[in-house]
Design an enzyme around this catalytic site. Structure first.
Site, PDB file in Angstrom:
ATOM      1  N   LYS A 120       0.943  -1.118  -0.056  1.00  0.00           N
ATOM      2  CA  LYS A 120      -0.034  -0.014   0.024  1.00  0.00           C
ATOM      3  C   LYS A 120       1.060   1.035  -0.123  1.00  0.00           C
ATOM      4  CE  LYS A 120      -4.501   1.022   0.177  1.00  0.00           C
ATOM      5  NZ  LYS A 120      -5.702   0.325  -0.292  1.00  0.00           N
TER       6      LYS A 120
HETATM    7  P1  NAD Z   1     -13.016   7.804  -3.030  1.00  0.00           P
HETATM    8  O1  NAD Z   1     -12.056   8.806  -2.711  1.00  0.00           O
HETATM    9  O2  NAD Z   1     -13.159   7.551  -4.517  1.00  0.00           O
HETATM   10  O3  NAD Z   1     -14.471   8.049  -2.188  1.00  0.00           O
HETATM   11  C1  NAD Z   1     -14.599   8.028  -0.839  1.00  0.00           C
HETATM   12  C2  NAD Z   1     -16.054   8.573  -0.623  1.00  0.00           C
HETATM   13  O4  NAD Z   1     -16.019   8.590   0.813  1.00  0.00           O
HETATM   14  C3  NAD Z   1     -15.957   9.953  -0.965  1.00  0.00           C
HETATM   15  O5  NAD Z   1     -17.416  10.169  -1.200  1.00  0.00           O
HETATM   16  C4  NAD Z   1     -15.923  10.894   0.446  1.00  0.00           C
HETATM   17  O6  NAD Z   1     -16.378  11.992   0.258  1.00  0.00           O
HETATM   18  C5  NAD Z   1     -16.335   9.785   1.579  1.00  0.00           C
HETATM   19  N1  NAD Z   1     -15.924   9.987   2.587  1.00  0.00           N
HETATM   20  C6  NAD Z   1     -14.322  10.137   3.246  1.00  0.00           C
HETATM   21  N2  NAD Z   1     -14.393  10.189   4.222  1.00  0.00           N
HETATM   22  C7  NAD Z   1     -15.892  10.145   4.920  1.00  0.00           C
HETATM   23  C8  NAD Z   1     -16.317  10.068   5.987  1.00  0.00           C
HETATM   24  N3  NAD Z   1     -15.547  10.248   7.369  1.00  0.00           N
HETATM   25  N4  NAD Z   1     -17.613   9.674   6.132  1.00  0.00           N
HETATM   26  C9  NAD Z   1     -18.326   9.932   4.938  1.00  0.00           C
HETATM   27  N5  NAD Z   1     -17.962   9.762   3.795  1.00  0.00           N
HETATM   28  C10 NAD Z   1     -16.579   9.937   3.732  1.00  0.00           C
HETATM   29  O7  NAD Z   1     -12.324   6.240  -2.417  1.00  0.00           O
HETATM   30  P2  NAD Z   1     -12.646   4.980  -2.952  1.00  0.00           P
HETATM   31  O8  NAD Z   1     -11.791   4.567  -3.872  1.00  0.00           O
HETATM   32  O9  NAD Z   1     -14.373   4.633  -3.331  1.00  0.00           O
HETATM   33  O10 NAD Z   1     -12.459   4.114  -1.664  1.00  0.00           O
HETATM   34  C11 NAD Z   1     -13.305   4.024  -0.382  1.00  0.00           C
HETATM   35  C12 NAD Z   1     -12.954   3.065   0.384  1.00  0.00           C
HETATM   36  O11 NAD Z   1     -12.657   1.609  -0.293  1.00  0.00           O
HETATM   37  C13 NAD Z   1     -11.291   2.990   0.934  1.00  0.00           C
HETATM   38  O12 NAD Z   1     -11.491   2.474   2.411  1.00  0.00           O
HETATM   39  C14 NAD Z   1     -10.569   2.103   0.020  1.00  0.00           C
HETATM   40  O13 NAD Z   1      -9.328   1.777   0.749  1.00  0.00           O
HETATM   41  C15 NAD Z   1     -11.636   1.127  -0.094  1.00  0.00           C
HETATM   42  N6  NAD Z   1     -11.390   0.363  -1.408  1.00  0.00           N
HETATM   43  C16 NAD Z   1     -10.977   1.138  -2.572  1.00  0.00           C
HETATM   44  C17 NAD Z   1     -11.033   0.329  -3.739  1.00  0.00           C
HETATM   45  C18 NAD Z   1     -10.674   0.884  -5.124  1.00  0.00           C
HETATM   46  O14 NAD Z   1     -10.359   0.254  -6.258  1.00  0.00           O
HETATM   47  N7  NAD Z   1     -10.800   2.401  -5.365  1.00  0.00           N
HETATM   48  C19 NAD Z   1     -10.785  -0.955  -3.772  1.00  0.00           C
HETATM   49  C20 NAD Z   1     -11.066  -1.592  -2.389  1.00  0.00           C
HETATM   50  C21 NAD Z   1     -11.220  -1.076  -1.467  1.00  0.00           C
END
Ligand code: NAD
Length: 421
Positions: free
Chosen positions: A113
């Site tokens: 990561k």
């Molecule tokens: P992103 O930046 O695209 O979206 C995150 C969303 O969460 C945004 O809408 C943001 O405003 C919101 N957010 C952030 N902090 C918040 C809070 N405290 N309360 C409520 N909403 C909040 O990120 P993403 O890529 O969708 O990732 C989200 C989660 O999924 C993370 O934990 C990431 O590690 C995990 N994840 C992502 C992927 C990927 O391929 N992008 C894959 C597996 C897991």
């Protein structure tokens, strides 16, 4: 791009939680003491400090990280996060989760990561590009298509991956598409990568409902974090007949008991979902406590704690985010009989389709979207079944069962290679 704020103690708590969960699985597997020692620490941790000249002409020094937890089963794999309070412990915890996740879905990767402590939503596109290129140069010591392959995470996207692949390829003098996944299609990204983690969550929700004998048609769905994962999960569940009753971003959310129009939500271009016209506004705290059939925490870690877990009214929780439930909350939800599908299984669709992208890049042979989705479905179904079988056989939570599957596979590889793997 969105960013969010986490305290360093939240990163520390996350690491503590991931290690505690590893210990539980290791106890059940009666894992050898030497292996435990190795698997509780990260193989390689790189911290870099580098300057960027901002648009106003001033220089700022940023701090970035790339951590590789374990490489026994293949190259490191894991996203890069751009957020203000990225901490070493948070990155380590997420690298460990990636090791177990790749092993749960049985793809040939280890766990890694990365992240930069920065506020992407306060930076211009040119500043972000300079930041990304310089960070890539700094971590190019440890990344590569056979070494460690980054991907998007919170605050990063396909555009950022395009800059990474370019910066890395410039150093090599030729194009190296396999160094990063989640790239734009024009740079040999794969069809079906956008939203793969969220679509995988929806597939897991469907498997879970099948197992529980429940109907997805008309099921009330709540999504915290309407970003890359949350949007795709909500869209896919709406296609399966789910009723999306609430979604949120960092500033709050919107709610309609009769169901929100997901297509309109996706087109909502304002900064916050609070002012979405098709629903009533609510806070993230209220959203998590709404009565619903499925809750998908898809924002960041540490959202469901011992403080709010007793008040949650969801029947099923699918962890779209990494580490959204603290270990204390996990026990409470378990005691309350809420069915929780853990991150290392639920959101693994992202790394699975990243693997497909890397496979296509290394073979220079490209798949249609149906092929990507069919293979994703088959891996998610198989992995769900394997974890469910252990959970039933051992009478343990889906989380401990998933860790057992993941840890066992990594331990087998380490044992076969010898302790120096
Ligand atoms: P992103 O930046 O695209 O979206 C995150 C969303 O969460 C945004 O809408 C943001 O405003 C919101 N957010 C952030 N902090 C918040 C809070 N405290 N309360 C409520 N909403 C909040 O990120 P993403 O890529 O969708 O990732 C989200 C989660 O999924 C993370 O934990 C990431 O590690 C995990 N994840 C992502 C992927 C990927 O391929 N992008 C894959 C597996 C897991």
């Amino acid at each position: 791009m969105n960013s969010m704020s986490l305290s360093s103690s939240q990163g520390e708590n996350m690491l503590h939680g991931v290690l505690a969960q590893f210990d539980l699985a290791a106890d059940r597997l009666k894992l050898d003491g030497k292996l435990r020692l190795v698997l509780r620490s990260c193989k390689r941790e790189l911290t870099v400090h580098f300057p960027i000249v901002m648009d106003d002409g001033k220089a700022v020094v940023f701090t970035g990280y790339r951590v590789q937890h374990n490489l026994a089963r293949g190259p490191g794999k894991g996203g890069i996060r751009y957020a203000p309070d990225v901490t070493p412990d948070e990155v380590k915890a997420m690298a460990m989760l990636m090791t177990w996740k790749s092993a749960v879905v049985n793809i040939p990767y280890g766990g890694a990561k990365g992240g930069i402590a920065c506020s992407p939503n306060l930076m211009s596109a040119t500043e972000l590009e300079r930041l990304t290129r310089r960070y890539t140069t700094e971590i190019s010591l440890v990344i590569g298509p056979d070494e460690d392959i980054p991907a998007p995470d919170v605050g990063t996207d396909a555009t950022v991956m395009g800059w990474i692949v370019d910066a890395y390829s410039q150093q090599r003098g030729f194009y190296v598409p396999g160094v990063v996944t989640g790239k734009p299609l024009s740079l040999r990204g794969t069809k079906g990568r956008v939203g793969a983690a969220g679509r995988g969550c929806a597939l897991i929700a469907r498997e879970t409902f099948g197992y529980l004998g429940k109907e997805l048609q008309g099921a009330a769905v709540v999504v915290q974090g309407f970003g890359k994962v949350g949007q795709a999960a909500a869209s896919e569940l709406a296609k399966y007949g789910g009723k999306i009753i609430a979604v949120s971003d960092i500033s709050g959310g919107t709610f309609a008991s009769s169901g929100l129009d997901v297509d309109r939500l996706l087109k909502h271009e304002k900064d916050s979902l609070i002012d979405f016209k098709g629903g009533e506004s609510l806070t993230n705290r209220e959203l998590l406590e709404l009565p619903c059939d499925i809750l998908l925490p898809c924002a960041v870690e540490g959202q469901i704690t011992e403080a709010n877990a007793p008040r949650l009214k969801a029947k099923v929780i699918i962890e779209g985010a990494n580490g959204p439930i603290t270990p204390e909350a996990d026990h409470i939800l378990d005691d309350r009989g809420i069915f929780v599908v853990p991150d290392i299984l639920a959101n693994a669709g992202g790394v699975v389709v990243s693997y497909f992208e890397w496979l296509q890049d290394t073979q220079s042979s490209f798949w249609e979207e149906e092929q990507v989705n069919e293979r994703l479905l088959s891996i998610m179904k198989r992995s769900f079944k394997e974890v469910l079988n252990i959970s039933q056989k051992e009478k343990i939570s889906m989380r401990t069962a998933a860790y057992m599957v993941g840890v066992d596979r990594v331990a087998a590889a380490m044992t076969a290679r010898g302790i120096y793997a």
